[in-house]
Design an enzyme around this catalytic site. Structure first.
Site, PDB file in Angstrom:
ATOM      1  N   ARG A 161      28.566  23.902   2.563  1.00 10.59           N
ATOM      2  CA  ARG A 161      28.296  22.516   2.195  1.00 10.59           C
ATOM      3  C   ARG A 161      29.577  21.728   1.990  1.00 10.59           C
ATOM      4  O   ARG A 161      30.658  22.312   1.916  1.00 10.59           O
ATOM      5  CB  ARG A 161      27.442  22.455   0.918  1.00 10.59           C
ATOM      6  CG  ARG A 161      28.122  23.063  -0.291  1.00 10.59           C
ATOM      7  CD  ARG A 161      27.171  23.182  -1.472  1.00 10.59           C
ATOM      8  NE  ARG A 161      27.827  23.852  -2.572  1.00 10.59           N
ATOM      9  CZ  ARG A 161      28.349  23.217  -3.626  1.00 10.59           C
ATOM     10  NH1 ARG A 161      28.303  21.914  -3.714  1.00 10.59           N
ATOM     11  NH2 ARG A 161      28.935  23.906  -4.587  1.00 10.59           N
TER      12      ARG A 161
ATOM     13  N   ASN B 287       0.993   1.756   6.909  1.00 14.12           N
ATOM     14  CA  ASN B 287       0.656   0.986   5.715  1.00 14.12           C
ATOM     15  C   ASN B 287       0.708   1.834   4.458  1.00 14.12           C
ATOM     16  O   ASN B 287       0.934   1.332   3.374  1.00 14.12           O
ATOM     17  CB  ASN B 287      -0.741   0.379   5.854  1.00 14.12           C
ATOM     18  CG  ASN B 287      -0.763  -0.698   6.922  1.00 14.12           C
ATOM     19  OD1 ASN B 287       0.054  -1.616   6.897  1.00 14.12           O
ATOM     20  ND2 ASN B 287      -1.652  -0.566   7.881  1.00 14.12           N
TER      21      ASN B 287
ATOM     22  N   GLY C 118       4.050 -15.503   6.116  1.00 12.51           N
ATOM     23  CA  GLY C 118       3.272 -15.086   7.282  1.00 12.51           C
ATOM     24  C   GLY C 118       4.145 -14.797   8.495  1.00 12.51           C
ATOM     25  O   GLY C 118       5.318 -15.157   8.541  1.00 12.51           O
TER      26      GLY C 118
ATOM     27  N   ASN D 101      40.610  38.726   5.725  1.00 11.42           N
ATOM     28  CA  ASN D 101      39.406  39.436   5.319  1.00 11.42           C
ATOM     29  C   ASN D 101      39.156  39.167   3.838  1.00 11.42           C
ATOM     30  O   ASN D 101      40.006  39.482   3.004  1.00 11.42           O
ATOM     31  CB  ASN D 101      39.545  40.932   5.569  1.00 11.42           C
ATOM     32  CG  ASN D 101      38.219  41.630   5.323  1.00 11.42           C
ATOM     33  OD1 ASN D 101      37.348  41.644   6.177  1.00 11.42           O
ATOM     34  ND2 ASN D 101      38.046  42.163   4.125  1.00 11.42           N
TER      35      ASN D 101
ATOM     36  N   ARG E 252       0.804  -1.229   0.000  1.00 13.33           N
ATOM     37  CA  ARG E 252       0.000   0.000   0.000  1.00 13.33           C
ATOM     38  C   ARG E 252       0.839   1.282   0.000  1.00 13.33           C
ATOM     39  O   ARG E 252       0.317   2.379  -0.171  1.00 13.33           O
ATOM     40  CB  ARG E 252      -0.977  -0.002   1.177  1.00 13.33           C
ATOM     41  CG  ARG E 252      -2.215  -0.831   0.897  1.00 13.33           C
ATOM     42  CD  ARG E 252      -3.074  -0.980   2.125  1.00 13.33           C
ATOM     43  NE  ARG E 252      -2.501  -1.951   3.059  1.00 13.33           N
ATOM     44  CZ  ARG E 252      -2.985  -2.158   4.283  1.00 13.33           C
ATOM     45  NH1 ARG E 252      -4.001  -1.437   4.728  1.00 13.33           N
ATOM     46  NH2 ARG E 252      -2.435  -3.069   5.060  1.00 13.33           N
TER      47      ARG E 252
HETATM   48  C1  UD1 Z   1      -0.633  -8.400  11.885  1.00 14.91           C
HETATM   49  C2  UD1 Z   1      -1.326  -9.363  12.839  1.00 14.91           C
HETATM   50  C3  UD1 Z   1      -2.663  -8.756  13.249  1.00 14.91           C
HETATM   51  C4  UD1 Z   1      -2.455  -7.414  13.875  1.00 14.91           C
HETATM   52  C5  UD1 Z   1      -1.677  -6.495  12.918  1.00 14.91           C
HETATM   53  C6  UD1 Z   1      -1.310  -5.213  13.615  1.00 14.91           C
HETATM   54  C7  UD1 Z   1      -0.687 -11.631  12.234  1.00 14.91           C
HETATM   55  C8  UD1 Z   1      -1.071 -12.866  11.516  1.00 14.91           C
HETATM   56  N1  UD1 Z   1      -1.535 -10.631  12.172  1.00 14.91           N
HETATM   57  O1  UD1 Z   1      -1.433  -8.329  10.716  1.00 14.91           O
HETATM   58  O2  UD1 Z   1      -3.307  -9.618  14.174  1.00 14.91           O
HETATM   59  O3  UD1 Z   1      -3.688  -6.825  14.203  1.00 14.91           O
HETATM   60  O4  UD1 Z   1      -0.458  -7.127  12.511  1.00 14.91           O
HETATM   61  O5  UD1 Z   1      -0.748  -4.297  12.724  1.00 14.91           O
HETATM   62  O6  UD1 Z   1       0.365 -11.604  12.838  1.00 14.91           O
HETATM   63  N2  UD1 Z   1       6.155 -10.018   8.017  1.00 14.91           N
HETATM   64  C9  UD1 Z   1       7.280 -10.757   7.756  1.00 14.91           C
HETATM   65  N3  UD1 Z   1       7.163 -11.902   7.059  1.00 14.91           N
HETATM   66  C10 UD1 Z   1       5.974 -12.368   6.631  1.00 14.91           C
HETATM   67  C11 UD1 Z   1       4.822 -11.621   6.898  1.00 14.91           C
HETATM   68  C12 UD1 Z   1       4.948 -10.430   7.614  1.00 14.91           C
HETATM   69  O7  UD1 Z   1       8.392 -10.373   8.132  1.00 14.91           O
HETATM   70  O8  UD1 Z   1       5.951 -13.436   6.014  1.00 14.91           O
HETATM   71  C13 UD1 Z   1       6.280  -8.759   8.762  1.00 14.91           C
HETATM   72  C14 UD1 Z   1       5.835  -7.558   7.964  1.00 14.91           C
HETATM   73  O9  UD1 Z   1       6.928  -6.962   7.281  1.00 14.91           O
HETATM   74  C15 UD1 Z   1       5.293  -6.638   9.031  1.00 14.91           C
HETATM   75  C16 UD1 Z   1       4.836  -7.566  10.130  1.00 14.91           C
HETATM   76  O10 UD1 Z   1       5.425  -8.824   9.872  1.00 14.91           O
HETATM   77  O11 UD1 Z   1       6.285  -5.787   9.568  1.00 14.91           O
HETATM   78  C17 UD1 Z   1       3.326  -7.707  10.157  1.00 14.91           C
HETATM   79  O12 UD1 Z   1       2.903  -8.237   8.925  1.00 14.91           O
HETATM   80  P1  UD1 Z   1       1.629  -7.693   8.188  1.00 14.91           P
HETATM   81  O13 UD1 Z   1       1.482  -8.402   6.916  1.00 14.91           O
HETATM   82  O14 UD1 Z   1       1.648  -6.219   8.159  1.00 14.91           O
HETATM   83  O15 UD1 Z   1       0.501  -8.212   9.187  1.00 14.91           O
HETATM   84  P2  UD1 Z   1      -0.957  -7.624   9.350  1.00 14.91           P
HETATM   85  O16 UD1 Z   1      -1.795  -8.160   8.280  1.00 14.91           O
HETATM   86  O17 UD1 Z   1      -0.901  -6.150   9.528  1.00 14.91           O
HETATM   87 CA    CA Z   2       0.612  -4.409   9.230  1.00 15.64          CA
END
Ligand code: UD1
Ligand code: CA
Length: 461
Positions: free
Chosen positions: A337, A231, A81, A381, A17
């Site tokens: 600079r 986001n 995830g 100067n 996003r």
């Molecule tokens: C997550 C939570 C949700 C919570 C929300 C708060 C889970 C499943 N869900 O959802 O309950 O309300 O945050 O903002 O945990 N990331 C990785 N690897 C991955 C997936 C994600 O490193 O495979 C990292 C992302 O870069 C991010 C964080 O984990 O910094 C959260 O991931 P994101 O996809 O934003 O989770 P949400 O859908 O926001």
């Molecule tokens: Ca998030």
């Protein structure tokens, strides 16, 4: 600092996003990439060798930030995830006992004190996991905290997986949890991607730990601002505003006067000494270090600037990657600079530009000059309109001006050239040869006055 705590920052996602070619966590708020902000907060909670960051999307660039901060990156090759991201850390982290705080790279407003409180709550409630929650007006997109009639946490359901009655819940998961490390690593392999998104959800650990007979607690915090997740660029701007407002408050509490603080923009890493006065609309960014009793004029821009005590930057000046010793003054409307350096009490006035130039103590260039690639001694100067011609179209050359020199107005100094100590350059000179010490150099055509001269056609009187 909690000795038995470790922090794992999840920063592997892309952040679609943001509509950006760069990973979300590389965007800055408060003058710092989001991932750097997360690391700096973590370093106030856990020892340096116990802070880790999961990288994935644009791993090389994110890893560079992580390593520059002196902590370790863990590579998640495929983003399956948040649960999967934590699993990727098993090799490095499962040996560390104590508590593991899992936080996210896109939540820059979370305070170190809140993470400390989270770790304390986890310990004092003897919980397998403690999650930070808050109540929001619009919970769309968040995981919901499902509790039983007695208020005990039962599970976290993700928005996409929630039943209609669960979608009504306004208590949300911040994404920040503290686990009993031993229990987490013992049970994490029980996570399954059995949800509409086919992801391994870290949030499923809540139900898994409860089923294994351990306790899960929630720490609900009142200030939902702290949990603002970034986001899109609107949220990024909001986080930037809040971080800078916090910074300015902190500085004022420490004894810095800031006029119209809502107009001033100061990066989080900037340091400013007591009794310094910052005028309206000033911007002080990067790794600027400002001493005590300095004045930063209205609408000035300082980036990676170092100012000794009592230095003054008058309004509408730019100082980048440059240094002013104590009581040096620049501006208004001056530009320093690329490693310009002013000695103690040196003065640079309006419409003067210095690039890669050092000026000794007490030297002055008060109006309209370009001084590039120059070494200028003390008590010199430099007259109005002086230009160092440092570029011949191919290469840059240096100009050296020894102590006590007087450069007359509108002089042109063609580099490479050296002006010896206490030499005097007559106004309007074009200097392309060395001037020995204490000499007067005149390099201009002599004035000729023609007596009785009249313009053609003018009548004799
Ligand atoms: C997550 C939570 C949700 C919570 C929300 C708060 C889970 C499943 N869900 O959802 O309950 O309300 O945050 O903002 O945990 N990331 C990785 N690897 C991955 C997936 C994600 O490193 O495979 C990292 C992302 O870069 C991010 C964080 O984990 O910094 C959260 O991931 P994101 O996809 O934003 O989770 P949400 O859908 O926001
Ligand atoms: Ca998030």
């Amino acid at each position: 600092m909690i000795d038995d705590a470790a922090v794992l920052i999840l920063a592997g996602g892309q952040g679609t996003r943001m509509k950006s070619r760069r990973a979300k966590v590389l965007h800055s708020a408060g003058g710092k990439p989001l991932v750097r902000q997360a690391i700096d907060t973590a370093l106030q909670v856990a020892p340096k060798d116990r802070v880790f960051v999961v990288v994935g999307y644009q791993a090389d660039q994110v890893r560079a930030e992580v390593e520059a901060a002196g902590v370790q990156a863990i590579h998640q090759t495929e983003q399956l995830g948040t649960g999967h991201a934590v699993m990727c850390g098993a090799d490095k982290l499962s040996r560390l006992n104590g508590r593991l705080i899992v936080t996210v790279g896109d939540c820059p407003l979370i305070r170190a004190s809140t993470l400390q409180q989270l770790a304390e709550t986890q310990k004092s409630t003897h919980a397998g996991a403690t999650v930070i929650t808050t109540i929001v007006e619009d919970a769309a997109g968040y995981g919901r905290i499902v509790r039983d009639g007695g208020g005990n946490v039962l599970e976290i359901v993700e928005h996409k997986a929630a039943r209609p009655d669960q979608l009504e819940i306004r208590e949300i998961n911040s994404g920040i949890l503290c686990f009993d490390a031993e229990l987490l690593w013992k049970h994490i392999h029980q996570l399954r991607p059995d949800n509409p998104a086919h992801e391994y959800y870290l949030t499923d650990m809540v139900a898994i730990l409860l089923a294994a007979g351990s306790k899960v607690t929630a720490m609900r915090i009142p200030d939902q601002n702290e949990l603002l997740g970034i986001n899109n660029r609107i949220e990024l701007a909001e986080a930037d505003r809040i971080l800078r407002a916090r910074k300015v408050r902190e500085l004022m509490i420490e004894g810095v006067t800031i006029e119209k603080p809502e107009t001033v923009s100061i990066d989080l890493d900037v340091q400013i000494g007591t009794d310094t006065i910052v005028g309206p609309f000033a911007q002080i960014t990067g790794r600027s270090v400002i001493g005590q009793d300095c004045r930063i004029g209205a609408s000035s821009l300082l980036h990676n600037a170092t100012l000794g005590d009592g230095a003054v930057v008058f309004p509408f000046s730019m100082v980048s990657d440059s240094k002013l010793e104590e009581r040096a003054e620049v501006g208004p409307f001056a530009r320093l600079r690329m490693n310009a350096q002013l000695g103690a009490g040196a003065h640079v006035g309006n419409f003067v530009e210095l690039k890669n130039t050092t000026m000794g103590a007490g030297t002055k260039s008060m109006h309209l000059a370009y001084l590039g690639d120059s070494t200028i001694g003390s008590k010199v100067n430099v007259g109005a309109g002086t230009i160092t011609c440092n570029y011949d179209g191919h290469r840059k050359h240096r100009t050296t001006i020894q102590n006590g020199v007087f450069v007359g107005s509108n002089s042109t100094l063609i580099a490479p050239v050296e002006i010896g100590e206490a030499a005097y350059i007559a106004a309007g000179s074009v200097i392309n040869q060395k001037v020995p010490p204490s000499n007067l150099a005149l390099a201009r055509s002599r004035q000729v006055n023609k007596e009785g001269w009249k313009r053609k056609g003018e009548a004799e009187s």
